[in-house]
Design a protein around this motif. Structure first.
Motif, PDB file in Angstrom:
ATOM      1  N   LEU A   1      10.222   7.263   1.807  1.00  0.00           N
ATOM      2  CA  LEU A   1       9.726   6.507   1.346  1.00  0.00           C
ATOM      3  C   LEU A   1       9.490   4.761   1.417  1.00  0.00           C
ATOM      4  O   LEU A   1       8.172   4.578   1.777  1.00  0.00           O
ATOM      5  CB  LEU A   1       9.218   7.324  -0.003  1.00  0.00           C
TER       6      LEU A   1
ATOM      7  N   MET B   1       7.898   4.910   5.007  1.00  0.00           N
ATOM      8  CA  MET B   1       6.950   4.927   5.935  1.00  0.00           C
ATOM      9  C   MET B   1       5.748   4.236   4.882  1.00  0.00           C
ATOM     10  O   MET B   1       4.452   3.210   5.417  1.00  0.00           O
ATOM     11  CB  MET B   1       6.377   6.292   4.779  1.00  0.00           C
ATOM     12  N   ALA B   2       6.820   2.848   3.971  1.00  0.00           N
ATOM     13  CA  ALA B   2       5.994   2.012   2.931  1.00  0.00           C
ATOM     14  C   ALA B   2       6.138   0.754   3.902  1.00  0.00           C
ATOM     15  O   ALA B   2       7.104   0.273   4.116  1.00  0.00           O
ATOM     16  CB  ALA B   2       5.592   2.064   2.225  1.00  0.00           C
ATOM     17  N   GLU B   3       5.678  -0.408   4.376  1.00  0.00           N
ATOM     18  CA  GLU B   3       5.419  -1.662   5.112  1.00  0.00           C
ATOM     19  C   GLU B   3       5.588  -2.863   3.936  1.00  0.00           C
ATOM     20  O   GLU B   3       4.658  -2.966   2.749  1.00  0.00           O
ATOM     21  CB  GLU B   3       3.948  -1.733   5.425  1.00  0.00           C
TER      22      GLU B   3
ATOM     23  N   GLU C   1       1.547  -0.661   0.214  1.00  0.00           N
ATOM     24  CA  GLU C   1      -0.239   0.007   0.195  1.00  0.00           C
ATOM     25  C   GLU C   1       0.537   0.855  -0.014  1.00  0.00           C
ATOM     26  O   GLU C   1       1.605   1.819   0.980  1.00  0.00           O
ATOM     27  CB  GLU C   1      -1.261  -0.313   1.421  1.00  0.00           C
ATOM     28  N   ILE C   2       0.979   2.508  -0.924  1.00  0.00           N
ATOM     29  CA  ILE C   2       1.463   3.343  -1.134  1.00  0.00           C
ATOM     30  C   ILE C   2       1.144   3.891  -0.200  1.00  0.00           C
ATOM     31  O   ILE C   2      -0.348   4.770  -0.368  1.00  0.00           O
ATOM     32  CB  ILE C   2       1.761   3.789  -2.439  1.00  0.00           C
ATOM     33  N   PRO C   3       2.054   5.021   0.793  1.00  0.00           N
ATOM     34  CA  PRO C   3       1.973   5.686   1.650  1.00  0.00           C
ATOM     35  C   PRO C   3       1.178   7.059   0.975  1.00  0.00           C
ATOM     36  O   PRO C   3       2.406   7.352  -0.221  1.00  0.00           O
ATOM     37  CB  PRO C   3       2.925   5.956   2.475  1.00  0.00           C
ATOM     38  N   ASP C   4       0.953   8.229   1.608  1.00  0.00           N
ATOM     39  CA  ASP C   4       0.598   9.290   1.014  1.00  0.00           C
ATOM     40  C   ASP C   4       2.462  10.082   0.509  1.00  0.00           C
ATOM     41  O   ASP C   4       2.966  10.913   1.939  1.00  0.00           O
ATOM     42  CB  ASP C   4      -0.270  10.422   1.494  1.00  0.00           C
ATOM     43  N   TYR C   5       3.054  10.304  -0.187  1.00  0.00           N
ATOM     44  CA  TYR C   5       3.898  10.727  -0.094  1.00  0.00           C
ATOM     45  C   TYR C   5       4.248  12.439  -0.639  1.00  0.00           C
ATOM     46  O   TYR C   5       4.648  12.864  -0.047  1.00  0.00           O
ATOM     47  CB  TYR C   5       4.690   9.768  -1.154  1.00  0.00           C
TER      48      TYR C   5
ATOM     49  N   VAL D   1       8.938  -0.928  -3.843  1.00  0.00           N
ATOM     50  CA  VAL D   1       8.142  -0.041  -3.711  1.00  0.00           C
ATOM     51  C   VAL D   1       7.671   0.923  -5.322  1.00  0.00           C
ATOM     52  O   VAL D   1       6.589   1.747  -5.716  1.00  0.00           O
ATOM     53  CB  VAL D   1       8.741   0.914  -2.638  1.00  0.00           C
TER      54      VAL D   1
ATOM     55  N   THR E   1       3.260  13.872   2.059  1.00  0.00           N
ATOM     56  CA  THR E   1       4.101  14.396   3.098  1.00  0.00           C
ATOM     57  C   THR E   1       4.856  14.270   3.535  1.00  0.00           C
ATOM     58  O   THR E   1       5.427  14.959   5.445  1.00  0.00           O
ATOM     59  CB  THR E   1       2.527  13.588   4.284  1.00  0.00           C
TER      60      THR E   1
END
Length: 481
Positions: A290, A293-295, A117-121, A357, A123
């Motif tokens: 990035l 933030m991503a798992e 799941e790509i985070p809100d980059y 990612v 931010t």
């Protein structure tokens, strides 16, 4: 054919596949034909032996084994497509049930790309060094240029810091002269630190014809990492004179008529260089943010292969070209093998996570690579490899590496997209506007290197995962039970 998928963990699945026997018909026919062409039975022409006779003479089991080995890749690939999987590497296949004229059942365990799941980059916020250029920076640049145009004059006095000495060197380890431990007519500027530790103190105060010995740790060659006794003979001592930083020097050293114009051009070049460094720093820090933030789970087998590949490349290629082995390299780096292995694992994990990612970003943002973008990237890679574009392109095509290059460009575009969305500030708190040209130049390097680090982390990491995911078929792991 029926198939079911069992998730063993976020990066590994087990496929259970049931194949009705009638679906093996084509493979059974091919098996009989192959055996027919390989064996001889008295009274029958080659290729004309009845199937029932082959069963009697050579066993139905041999035919079934040949047919199953032929059919497995097709059924495995169908199960992968049915399960909408993205496999990495070769599966481990186990035939669990084979009932003649009834059913074939097998399982296949394989690593798969994890769902990410790509985070809100948007931010992401990072800080980079400023691109300011001081008068002192310009002074240093002009001084370096003066150094390049320095002249030398042989003098009859003891050598001092800044002088150029012409020396002959001889290195001994345990009293024996090393095979590659002799050098003659070497020019060395005292104080430059460009030769051996301890040589500055050794030659300072010596005149032409003087000789002395000192000990130093060898940095390369057959004695790398060992303490050696170095004999140094001074042939000549020369003083260095730098030209005055005036208009005459500007005309001599550049296309400018005045020292003021030369300094202004130096300032401009320094700003451009710092902006490029700033862009690269921004990309690296944004990418790190990035990934953090991503798992992103990492397949264990893929990680093992990546670590092994990196270690092999270092030991057999990079160190081999320098005449070093791993032990000497670790000694020079003052690292234990445990520290080295831990760092290698960390780099490999980062390279794999980087690729996963960025690949997911390519898919979610539907990024495509144009022929022009691929050509530009190929030109950059050719230049860095020391090959002509035509030679590099031919090697890429013959090696089947075009998809890898396309992946590098696509990941570079994904990274540029994230950098553009992130907030980049310098150490003064000012928002940095990165130029498109700088981003494109950096993103190509980042994609090619991120696993070369995220050069070699995306190129090494990316190349591994790319090659693992192409054309996966079960081979060599088949077991019958």
């Amino acid at each position: 054919m029926k198939s079911a998928v069992e998730n063993l963990n976020p990066t590994r699945v087990r496929l259970t596949v049931e194949v009705p026997f009638e679906e093996l018909k084509d493979s059974l026919d091919a098996a009989y034909k192959k055996i027919n062409e390989q064996v001889t039975v008295p009274g029958f022409r080659k290729g004309k032996i009845p199937n029932r006779l082959i069963d009697q003479r050579f066993g139905r089991g041999a035919v079934l084994e040949e047919a199953v080995n032929d059919a497995l890749p097709k059924f495995y690939q169908s199960a992968v497509e049915e399960g909408e999987l993205n496999p990495l590497g070769q599966p481990e296949v186990d035939i669990t049930d084979l009932k003649d004229n009834e059913l074939l059942t097998f399982t296949a365990e394989v690593d798969v790309r994890p769902e990410i799941e790509i985070p809100d980059y948007s931010t992401i916020e990072v800080e980079v060094d400023t691109a300011e250029v001081s008068d002192e920076d310009v002074d240093e640049a002009v001084e370096q240029l003066r150094e390049r145009f320095a002249t030398t004059t042989v003098v009859e006095r003891p050598a001092a810091e800044g002088d150029v000495v012409k020396v002959d060197l001889e290195a001994r380890v345990d009293g024996e002269v090393l095979e590659d431990g002799v050098a003659q007519g070497v020019d060395y500027t005292i104080g430059s630190g460009e030769l051996l530790d301890g040589i500055d103190d050794a030659v300072t105060g010596l005149e032409a014809g003087g000789s002395t010995t000192f000990t130093s740790e060898l940095k390369g060659g057959s004695g790398a990492g060992q303490e050696a006794e170095i004999k140094v003979d001074v042939a000549t001592v020369s003083s260095r004179e730098l030209p005055e930083a005036d208009d005459e020097f500007a005309e001599q050293a550049s296309e400018f008529d005045t020292i003021a114009e030369l300094r202004e051009d130096s300032r401009k070049r320094l700003v451009e260089s710092k902006q490029q460094t700033q862009a690269t720093e921004a990309q690296e820090k944004v990418l790190d943010a990035l990934i953090e933030m991503a798992e992103v789970p990492v397949p264990e087998k893929l990680l093992e292969d990546e670590i092994s590949s990196r270690k092999h490349n270092l030991v057999n290629h990079q160190l081999g070209q320098m005449g070093l082995d791993l032990a000497s390299y670790l000694q020079m780096q003052d690292k234990s093998e445990e520290d080295f292995d831990a760092e290698l694992k960390e780099q490999a994990e980062k390279g794999i996570r980087t690729q996963f990612v960025l690949d997911e970003l390519v898919n979610t943002e539907k990024l495509n690579v144009s022929q022009e973008e691929l050509t530009e990237h190929l030109m950059r890679r050719a230049q860095s490899s020391g090959m002509s574009p035509d030679q590099f392109a031919q090697a890429v095509v013959e090696g089947g590496q075009v998809p890898m290059l396309v992946g590098e460009v696509a990941r570079g575009k994904a990274l540029a997209l994230v950098v553009e969305s992130a907030t980049v500030k310098d150490t003064n708190g000012e928002v940095v506007q990165l130029e498109d040209e700088d981003e494109e130049a950096g993103e190509g390097e980042e994609a090619a290197s991120a696993d070369e680090s995220a050069a070699e982390a995306a190129a090494d990491g990316e190349a591994t995962a790319d090659s693992e995911s192409e054309g996966d078929k079960p081979a060599g792991d088949d077991k019958q039970s």
